[in-house]
Scaffold this motif. Structure first.
Motif, mmCIF file in Angstrom:
data_model
loop_
_atom_site.group_PDB
_atom_site.id
_atom_site.type_symbol
_atom_site.label_atom_id
_atom_site.label_comp_id
_atom_site.label_asym_id
_atom_site.label_seq_id
_atom_site.Cartn_x
_atom_site.Cartn_y
_atom_site.Cartn_z
ATOM 1 N N ALA A 1 0.833 -1.201 0.000
ATOM 2 C CA ALA A 1 0.000 0.000 0.000
ATOM 3 C C ALA A 1 0.873 1.258 0.000
ATOM 4 O O ALA A 1 0.595 2.224 -0.721
ATOM 5 C CB ALA A 1 -0.916 -0.004 1.219
ATOM 6 N N SER A 2 1.940 1.256 0.821
ATOM 7 C CA SER A 2 2.822 2.423 0.879
ATOM 8 C C SER A 2 3.590 2.590 -0.431
ATOM 9 O O SER A 2 3.781 3.713 -0.913
ATOM 10 C CB SER A 2 3.793 2.301 2.057
ATOM 11 O OG SER A 2 4.540 1.095 1.975
ATOM 12 N N PHE A 3 4.028 1.495 -1.016
ATOM 13 C CA PHE A 3 4.738 1.556 -2.304
ATOM 14 C C PHE A 3 3.828 2.158 -3.368
ATOM 15 O O PHE A 3 4.246 3.014 -4.155
ATOM 16 C CB PHE A 3 5.187 0.161 -2.726
ATOM 17 C CG PHE A 3 6.087 0.143 -3.936
ATOM 18 C CD1 PHE A 3 7.460 0.117 -3.793
ATOM 19 C CD2 PHE A 3 5.552 0.149 -5.219
ATOM 20 C CE1 PHE A 3 8.297 0.106 -4.901
ATOM 21 C CE2 PHE A 3 6.371 0.144 -6.341
ATOM 22 C CZ PHE A 3 7.746 0.121 -6.182
ATOM 23 N N THR A 4 2.576 1.725 -3.390
ATOM 24 C CA THR A 4 1.614 2.236 -4.368
ATOM 25 C C THR A 4 1.411 3.733 -4.205
ATOM 26 O O THR A 4 1.429 4.491 -5.191
ATOM 27 C CB THR A 4 0.261 1.512 -4.224
ATOM 28 O OG1 THR A 4 0.449 0.111 -4.417
ATOM 29 C CG2 THR A 4 -0.746 2.031 -5.238
ATOM 30 N N ALA A 5 1.207 4.173 -2.975
ATOM 31 C CA ALA A 5 0.955 5.593 -2.718
ATOM 32 C C ALA A 5 2.154 6.454 -3.110
ATOM 33 O O ALA A 5 2.003 7.485 -3.777
ATOM 34 C CB ALA A 5 0.615 5.799 -1.244
ATOM 35 N N ILE A 6 3.366 6.035 -2.707
ATOM 36 C CA ILE A 6 4.563 6.804 -3.041
ATOM 37 C C ILE A 6 4.762 6.828 -4.553
ATOM 38 O O ILE A 6 5.110 7.871 -5.136
ATOM 39 C CB ILE A 6 5.802 6.210 -2.342
ATOM 40 C CG1 ILE A 6 5.665 6.362 -0.827
ATOM 41 C CG2 ILE A 6 7.083 6.902 -2.834
ATOM 42 C CD1 ILE A 6 6.761 5.661 -0.045
ATOM 43 N N ARG A 7 4.526 5.710 -5.196
ATOM 44 C CA ARG A 7 4.698 5.624 -6.648
ATOM 45 C C ARG A 7 3.731 6.565 -7.374
ATOM 46 O O ARG A 7 4.134 7.325 -8.257
ATOM 47 C CB ARG A 7 4.465 4.185 -7.106
ATOM 48 C CG ARG A 7 4.595 3.986 -8.606
ATOM 49 C CD ARG A 7 4.201 2.575 -9.011
ATOM 50 N NE ARG A 7 4.407 2.358 -10.430
ATOM 51 C CZ ARG A 7 4.014 1.256 -11.072
ATOM 52 N NH1 ARG A 7 3.406 0.291 -10.404
ATOM 53 N NH2 ARG A 7 4.230 1.134 -12.368
ATOM 54 N N VAL A 8 2.467 6.521 -6.992
ATOM 55 C CA VAL A 8 1.457 7.340 -7.665
ATOM 56 C C VAL A 8 1.696 8.827 -7.422
ATOM 57 O O VAL A 8 1.669 9.646 -8.361
ATOM 58 C CB VAL A 8 0.040 6.944 -7.200
ATOM 59 C CG1 VAL A 8 -0.997 7.915 -7.748
ATOM 60 C CG2 VAL A 8 -0.286 5.524 -7.658
ATOM 61 N N LEU A 158 1.217 -1.020 7.693
ATOM 62 C CA LEU A 158 2.180 -0.306 6.857
ATOM 63 C C LEU A 158 3.614 -0.585 7.288
ATOM 64 O O LEU A 158 3.912 -0.690 8.473
ATOM 65 C CB LEU A 158 1.922 1.197 6.917
ATOM 66 C CG LEU A 158 0.641 1.699 6.248
ATOM 67 C CD1 LEU A 158 0.553 3.220 6.370
ATOM 68 C CD2 LEU A 158 0.588 1.284 4.789
ATOM 69 N N SER A 159 4.484 -0.693 6.293
ATOM 70 C CA SER A 159 5.907 -0.890 6.557
ATOM 71 C C SER A 159 6.683 -0.106 5.509
ATOM 72 O O SER A 159 6.624 -0.406 4.326
ATOM 73 C CB SER A 159 6.265 -2.378 6.474
ATOM 74 O OG SER A 159 7.661 -2.562 6.627
ATOM 75 N N ILE A 160 7.383 0.946 5.960
ATOM 76 C CA ILE A 160 8.135 1.791 5.043
ATOM 77 C C ILE A 160 9.589 1.847 5.496
ATOM 78 O O ILE A 160 9.871 2.171 6.646
ATOM 79 C CB ILE A 160 7.554 3.221 5.001
ATOM 80 C CG1 ILE A 160 6.072 3.183 4.608
ATOM 81 C CG2 ILE A 160 8.334 4.091 4.017
ATOM 82 C CD1 ILE A 160 5.407 4.553 4.629
ATOM 83 N N GLY A 164 13.094 0.924 0.329
ATOM 84 C CA GLY A 164 11.829 0.692 -0.362
ATOM 85 C C GLY A 164 11.206 1.989 -0.850
ATOM 86 O O GLY A 164 10.665 2.058 -1.959
ATOM 87 N N ALA A 165 11.273 3.033 -0.027
ATOM 88 C CA ALA A 165 10.728 4.333 -0.419
ATOM 89 C C ALA A 165 11.490 4.903 -1.611
ATOM 90 O O ALA A 165 10.897 5.516 -2.515
ATOM 91 C CB ALA A 165 10.796 5.300 0.755
ATOM 92 N N THR A 166 12.813 4.700 -1.629
ATOM 93 C CA THR A 166 13.627 5.169 -2.755
ATOM 94 C C THR A 166 13.222 4.472 -4.040
ATOM 95 O O THR A 166 13.062 5.113 -5.096
ATOM 96 C CB THR A 166 15.121 4.921 -2.481
ATOM 97 O OG1 THR A 166 15.512 5.630 -1.311
ATOM 98 C CG2 THR A 166 15.964 5.378 -3.663
ATOM 99 N N TYR A 167 13.043 3.149 -3.963
ATOM 100 C CA TYR A 167 12.606 2.403 -5.150
ATOM 101 C C TYR A 167 11.233 2.859 -5.613
ATOM 102 O O TYR A 167 10.954 2.944 -6.819
ATOM 103 C CB TYR A 167 12.587 0.905 -4.860
ATOM 104 C CG TYR A 167 13.951 0.275 -4.746
ATOM 105 C CD1 TYR A 167 15.006 0.714 -5.535
ATOM 106 C CD2 TYR A 167 14.190 -0.765 -3.846
ATOM 107 C CE1 TYR A 167 16.264 0.132 -5.430
ATOM 108 C CE2 TYR A 167 15.445 -1.354 -3.736
ATOM 109 C CZ TYR A 167 16.481 -0.902 -4.527
ATOM 110 O OH TYR A 167 17.716 -1.484 -4.431
ATOM 111 N N ALA A 168 10.342 3.135 -4.663
ATOM 112 C CA ALA A 168 9.002 3.592 -5.017
ATOM 113 C C ALA A 168 9.056 4.946 -5.708
ATOM 114 O O ALA A 168 8.319 5.202 -6.670
ATOM 115 C CB ALA A 168 8.125 3.662 -3.769
ATOM 116 N N LEU A 169 9.926 5.843 -5.217
ATOM 117 C CA LEU A 169 10.094 7.145 -5.845
ATOM 118 C C LEU A 169 10.623 7.014 -7.277
ATOM 119 O O LEU A 169 10.145 7.691 -8.190
ATOM 120 C CB LEU A 169 11.049 8.010 -5.013
ATOM 121 C CG LEU A 169 10.490 8.609 -3.724
ATOM 122 C CD1 LEU A 169 11.605 9.218 -2.890
ATOM 123 C CD2 LEU A 169 9.437 9.679 -4.050
#
Length: 254
Positions: A1-8, A158-160, A164-169
Protein backbone atom coordinates in the motif's frame (compact mmCIF):
# COMPACT_ATOMS: atom_id res chain seq x y z
CA UNK A 1 0.00 0.00 0.00
CA UNK A 2 2.82 2.42 0.88
CA UNK A 3 4.74 1.56 -2.30
CA UNK A 4 1.61 2.24 -4.37
CA UNK A 5 0.96 5.59 -2.72
CA UNK A 6 4.56 6.80 -3.04
CA UNK A 7 4.70 5.62 -6.65
CA UNK A 8 1.46 7.34 -7.66
CA UNK A 9 2.11 10.63 -5.84
CA UNK A 10 5.75 10.95 -6.99
CA UNK A 11 4.65 10.19 -10.54
CA UNK A 12 1.96 12.86 -10.36
CA UNK A 13 4.43 15.46 -9.05
CA UNK A 14 6.96 14.60 -11.77
CA UNK A 15 4.42 14.93 -14.56
CA UNK A 16 3.02 18.19 -13.18
CA UNK A 17 6.57 19.58 -13.03
CA UNK A 18 7.18 18.59 -16.65
CA UNK A 19 3.93 20.24 -17.70
CA UNK A 20 4.75 23.47 -15.86
CA UNK A 21 8.14 23.64 -17.57
CA UNK A 22 6.28 23.30 -20.87
CA UNK A 23 3.69 25.87 -19.91
CA UNK A 24 0.87 23.33 -19.80
CA UNK A 25 -1.33 21.85 -17.09
CA UNK A 26 -2.77 18.46 -16.27
CA UNK A 27 -6.10 17.70 -17.90
CA UNK A 28 -8.86 15.28 -17.20
CA UNK A 29 -9.92 13.57 -20.41
CA UNK A 30 -13.41 12.41 -21.29
CA UNK A 31 -12.62 9.17 -19.49
CA UNK A 32 -10.62 10.86 -16.71
CA UNK A 33 -12.01 9.18 -13.61
CA UNK A 34 -12.30 5.80 -15.31
CA UNK A 35 -8.70 6.07 -16.50
CA UNK A 36 -7.56 7.04 -12.98
CA UNK A 37 -9.41 4.09 -11.44
CA UNK A 38 -7.86 1.67 -13.94
CA UNK A 39 -4.40 3.08 -13.23
CA UNK A 40 -4.94 2.76 -9.48
CA UNK A 41 -6.17 -0.84 -9.83
CA UNK A 42 -3.10 -1.65 -11.91
CA UNK A 43 -0.66 -0.01 -9.47
CA UNK A 44 -2.22 -1.51 -6.34
CA UNK A 45 -2.69 -5.03 -7.73
CA UNK A 46 0.86 -4.92 -9.11
CA UNK A 47 2.33 -3.98 -5.71
CA UNK A 48 0.39 -6.59 -3.73
CA UNK A 49 0.97 -9.38 -6.27
CA UNK A 50 4.74 -8.87 -6.35
CA UNK A 51 5.01 -9.86 -2.70
CA UNK A 52 4.53 -13.52 -3.64
CA UNK A 53 5.65 -13.96 -7.25
CA UNK A 54 9.04 -13.93 -8.93
CA UNK A 55 10.14 -11.00 -11.08
CA UNK A 56 9.97 -12.79 -14.43
CA UNK A 57 6.75 -14.68 -13.70
CA UNK A 58 5.03 -11.49 -12.56
CA UNK A 59 6.09 -9.58 -15.67
CA UNK A 60 4.98 -12.41 -17.95
CA UNK A 61 1.50 -12.65 -16.39
CA UNK A 62 1.16 -8.85 -16.32
CA UNK A 63 2.03 -8.26 -19.96
CA UNK A 64 0.28 -11.37 -21.26
CA UNK A 65 -2.97 -10.21 -19.64
CA UNK A 66 -2.51 -6.69 -21.02
CA UNK A 67 -1.79 -8.04 -24.50
CA UNK A 68 -4.77 -10.40 -24.37
CA UNK A 69 -7.09 -7.47 -23.69
CA UNK A 70 -5.49 -5.22 -26.32
CA UNK A 71 -5.40 -7.96 -28.94
CA UNK A 72 -9.05 -8.82 -28.26
CA UNK A 73 -10.01 -5.17 -28.63
CA UNK A 74 -7.98 -4.91 -31.83
CA UNK A 75 -9.77 -7.91 -33.32
CA UNK A 76 -13.11 -6.41 -32.29
CA UNK A 77 -12.19 -3.16 -34.09
CA UNK A 78 -11.41 -5.01 -37.31
CA UNK A 79 -7.67 -5.60 -37.05
CA UNK A 80 -6.42 -8.99 -38.19
CA UNK A 81 -3.75 -11.31 -36.80
CA UNK A 82 -2.63 -14.94 -36.86
CA UNK A 83 -5.04 -17.34 -35.16
CA UNK A 84 -2.15 -19.79 -34.67
CA UNK A 85 -0.20 -17.09 -32.87
CA UNK A 86 -3.11 -16.43 -30.54
CA UNK A 87 -3.48 -20.12 -29.72
CA UNK A 88 0.27 -20.39 -29.19
CA UNK A 89 0.28 -17.45 -26.76
CA UNK A 90 -2.70 -18.78 -24.79
CA UNK A 91 -1.26 -22.31 -24.74
CA UNK A 92 2.09 -21.08 -23.44
CA UNK A 93 0.43 -19.05 -20.69
CA UNK A 94 -1.77 -22.01 -19.72
CA UNK A 95 1.27 -24.26 -19.43
CA UNK A 96 3.16 -21.60 -17.48
CA UNK A 97 0.36 -21.20 -14.93
CA UNK A 98 -0.56 -24.89 -14.70
CA UNK A 99 -0.17 -26.28 -11.15
CA UNK A 100 3.39 -27.47 -10.56
CA UNK A 101 6.31 -26.91 -8.22
CA UNK A 102 7.52 -23.99 -10.36
CA UNK A 103 4.14 -22.36 -11.06
CA UNK A 104 3.35 -19.10 -9.24
CA UNK A 105 0.55 -19.19 -6.62
CA UNK A 106 -2.77 -19.11 -8.47
CA UNK A 107 -4.27 -16.31 -6.36
CA UNK A 108 -1.15 -14.17 -6.82
CA UNK A 109 -1.09 -14.85 -10.57
CA UNK A 110 -4.78 -13.90 -10.76
CA UNK A 111 -4.06 -10.63 -8.93
CA UNK A 112 -1.24 -9.85 -11.35
CA UNK A 113 -3.57 -10.66 -14.25
CA UNK A 114 -6.03 -8.10 -12.86
CA UNK A 115 -3.17 -5.59 -12.91
CA UNK A 116 -2.47 -6.53 -16.52
CA UNK A 117 -6.08 -6.14 -17.64
CA UNK A 118 -6.25 -2.75 -15.90
CA UNK A 119 -3.02 -1.65 -17.58
CA UNK A 120 -4.36 -2.80 -20.96
CA UNK A 121 -7.55 -0.80 -20.46
CA UNK A 122 -5.54 2.21 -19.28
CA UNK A 123 -3.44 2.02 -22.45
CA UNK A 124 -6.49 1.77 -24.69
CA UNK A 125 -8.10 4.82 -23.08
CA UNK A 126 -4.89 6.81 -23.55
CA UNK A 127 -4.88 5.97 -27.25
CA UNK A 128 -7.30 8.77 -28.10
CA UNK A 129 -5.45 11.50 -26.19
CA UNK A 130 -3.99 14.44 -28.12
CA UNK A 131 -1.80 15.38 -25.14
CA UNK A 132 -0.30 12.18 -23.63
CA UNK A 133 1.69 13.92 -20.88
CA UNK A 134 -1.22 16.10 -19.73
CA UNK A 135 -3.65 13.18 -19.87
CA UNK A 136 -1.28 10.87 -17.99
CA UNK A 137 -0.66 13.57 -15.37
CA UNK A 138 -4.41 13.87 -14.87
CA UNK A 139 -4.73 10.12 -14.39
CA UNK A 140 -1.93 10.12 -11.79
CA UNK A 141 -3.44 13.07 -9.93
CA UNK A 142 -6.94 11.59 -9.78
CA UNK A 143 -5.49 8.21 -8.74
CA UNK A 144 -3.62 9.74 -5.78
CA UNK A 145 -6.72 9.99 -3.50
CA UNK A 146 -7.44 6.29 -4.06
CA UNK A 147 -3.84 5.44 -3.13
CA UNK A 148 -4.09 7.51 0.07
CA UNK A 149 -7.36 5.78 1.01
CA UNK A 150 -5.64 2.41 0.48
CA UNK A 151 -2.87 3.48 2.88
CA UNK A 152 -5.50 4.56 5.41
CA UNK A 153 -7.20 1.17 5.18
CA UNK A 154 -3.87 -0.60 5.62
CA UNK A 155 -2.52 1.78 8.30
CA UNK A 156 -2.11 -1.01 10.88
CA UNK A 157 0.06 -3.02 8.50
CA UNK A 158 2.18 -0.31 6.86
CA UNK A 159 5.91 -0.89 6.56
CA UNK A 160 8.13 1.79 5.04
CA UNK A 161 11.93 1.63 4.90
CA UNK A 162 14.34 4.08 3.21
CA UNK A 163 15.41 1.68 0.46
CA UNK A 164 11.83 0.69 -0.36
CA UNK A 165 10.73 4.33 -0.42
CA UNK A 166 13.63 5.17 -2.75
CA UNK A 167 12.61 2.40 -5.15
CA UNK A 168 9.00 3.59 -5.02
CA UNK A 169 10.09 7.15 -5.85
CA UNK A 170 12.16 5.94 -8.80
CA UNK A 171 9.30 3.72 -9.94
CA UNK A 172 6.84 6.61 -9.81
CA UNK A 173 8.91 9.48 -11.17
CA UNK A 174 11.17 7.78 -13.70
CA UNK A 175 9.76 4.40 -14.74
CA UNK A 176 6.08 5.32 -14.48
CA UNK A 177 5.64 9.06 -15.09
CA UNK A 178 8.26 9.62 -17.77
CA UNK A 179 7.98 6.09 -19.14
CA UNK A 180 4.18 6.22 -19.58
CA UNK A 181 4.32 9.66 -21.19
CA UNK A 182 6.72 8.32 -23.80
CA UNK A 183 4.62 5.16 -24.17
CA UNK A 184 1.48 7.13 -24.96
CA UNK A 185 3.33 9.29 -27.47
CA UNK A 186 4.32 6.11 -29.31
CA UNK A 187 1.05 4.34 -28.63
CA UNK A 188 -1.20 6.65 -30.68
CA UNK A 189 0.98 6.02 -33.74
CA UNK A 190 0.49 2.24 -33.79
CA UNK A 191 -2.30 -0.26 -34.33
CA UNK A 192 -3.75 -1.73 -31.15
CA UNK A 193 -2.22 -5.15 -31.80
CA UNK A 194 1.18 -3.93 -33.00
CA UNK A 195 1.59 -1.83 -29.85
CA UNK A 196 2.41 -5.06 -28.04
CA UNK A 197 5.73 -5.38 -29.88
CA UNK A 198 7.52 -2.85 -27.69
CA UNK A 199 6.50 -4.76 -24.57
CA UNK A 200 7.72 -8.20 -25.63
CA UNK A 201 11.18 -7.73 -24.15
CA UNK A 202 9.91 -6.81 -20.67
CA UNK A 203 9.23 -10.33 -19.28
CA UNK A 204 12.54 -11.60 -20.66
CA UNK A 205 14.50 -8.66 -19.24
CA UNK A 206 12.66 -8.92 -15.92
CA UNK A 207 13.37 -12.64 -15.61
CA UNK A 208 17.04 -12.13 -16.52
CA UNK A 209 17.50 -9.33 -13.97
CA UNK A 210 15.60 -11.39 -11.39
CA UNK A 211 18.22 -14.12 -11.76
CA UNK A 212 21.22 -11.75 -11.83
CA UNK A 213 20.15 -9.29 -9.12
CA UNK A 214 17.73 -11.20 -6.89
CA UNK A 215 19.19 -14.72 -7.31
CA UNK A 216 15.83 -16.08 -8.48
CA UNK A 217 15.61 -19.42 -10.26
CA UNK A 218 13.92 -20.32 -13.55
CA UNK A 219 12.96 -23.92 -14.23
CA UNK A 220 13.19 -25.45 -17.71
CA UNK A 221 9.41 -25.91 -17.81
CA UNK A 222 8.76 -22.26 -16.95
CA UNK A 223 11.36 -21.04 -19.44
CA UNK A 224 9.91 -23.11 -22.30
CA UNK A 225 6.32 -22.12 -21.47
CA UNK A 226 7.27 -18.45 -21.29
CA UNK A 227 9.15 -18.67 -24.59
CA UNK A 228 6.12 -20.26 -26.28
CA UNK A 229 3.80 -17.56 -24.90
CA UNK A 230 6.10 -14.71 -25.97
CA UNK A 231 6.63 -16.29 -29.40
CA UNK A 232 2.86 -16.46 -29.84
CA UNK A 233 2.45 -12.80 -28.98
CA UNK A 234 5.33 -11.93 -31.33
CA UNK A 235 3.64 -13.93 -34.11
CA UNK A 236 0.38 -12.07 -33.54
CA UNK A 237 2.20 -8.73 -33.55
CA UNK A 238 4.14 -9.40 -36.75
CA UNK A 239 1.03 -10.54 -38.61
CA UNK A 240 -1.28 -7.81 -37.30
CA UNK A 241 -3.04 -5.76 -39.95
CA UNK A 242 -5.33 -2.80 -39.50
CA UNK A 243 -8.96 -3.17 -40.43
CA UNK A 244 -10.47 -1.64 -43.54
CA UNK A 245 -12.18 1.14 -41.64
CA UNK A 246 -10.38 4.48 -41.73
CA UNK A 247 -8.87 5.39 -38.37
CA UNK A 248 -8.99 8.94 -37.00
CA UNK A 249 -5.91 11.12 -37.40
CA UNK A 250 -5.27 10.95 -33.62
CA UNK A 251 -4.87 7.18 -33.89
CA UNK A 252 -2.62 7.18 -36.94
CA UNK A 253 -0.48 10.10 -35.87
CA UNK A 254 -1.35 11.95 -39.08
Amino acid sequence: ASFTAIRVISGALTLVTILRLRGERAVRSRTGWFSAILFFIYAAAFSFAYRDISTGAGALVLFAAAQLLMISYGLYKGERASACGLLMALGGMTAFLAPSASAPPLATAALMAVAGFAWGGFSLLGRSSDSPVANTAGSFLWAAPFALVLMLIQREHLSIDPMGATYALLSGSLASAIGYAIWYWVRVRMTVISAGAVQLSVPVLSATLGVLVLSEEITLKSAISALVALSGVAWVTLTAKAGKRRRPAAETGG
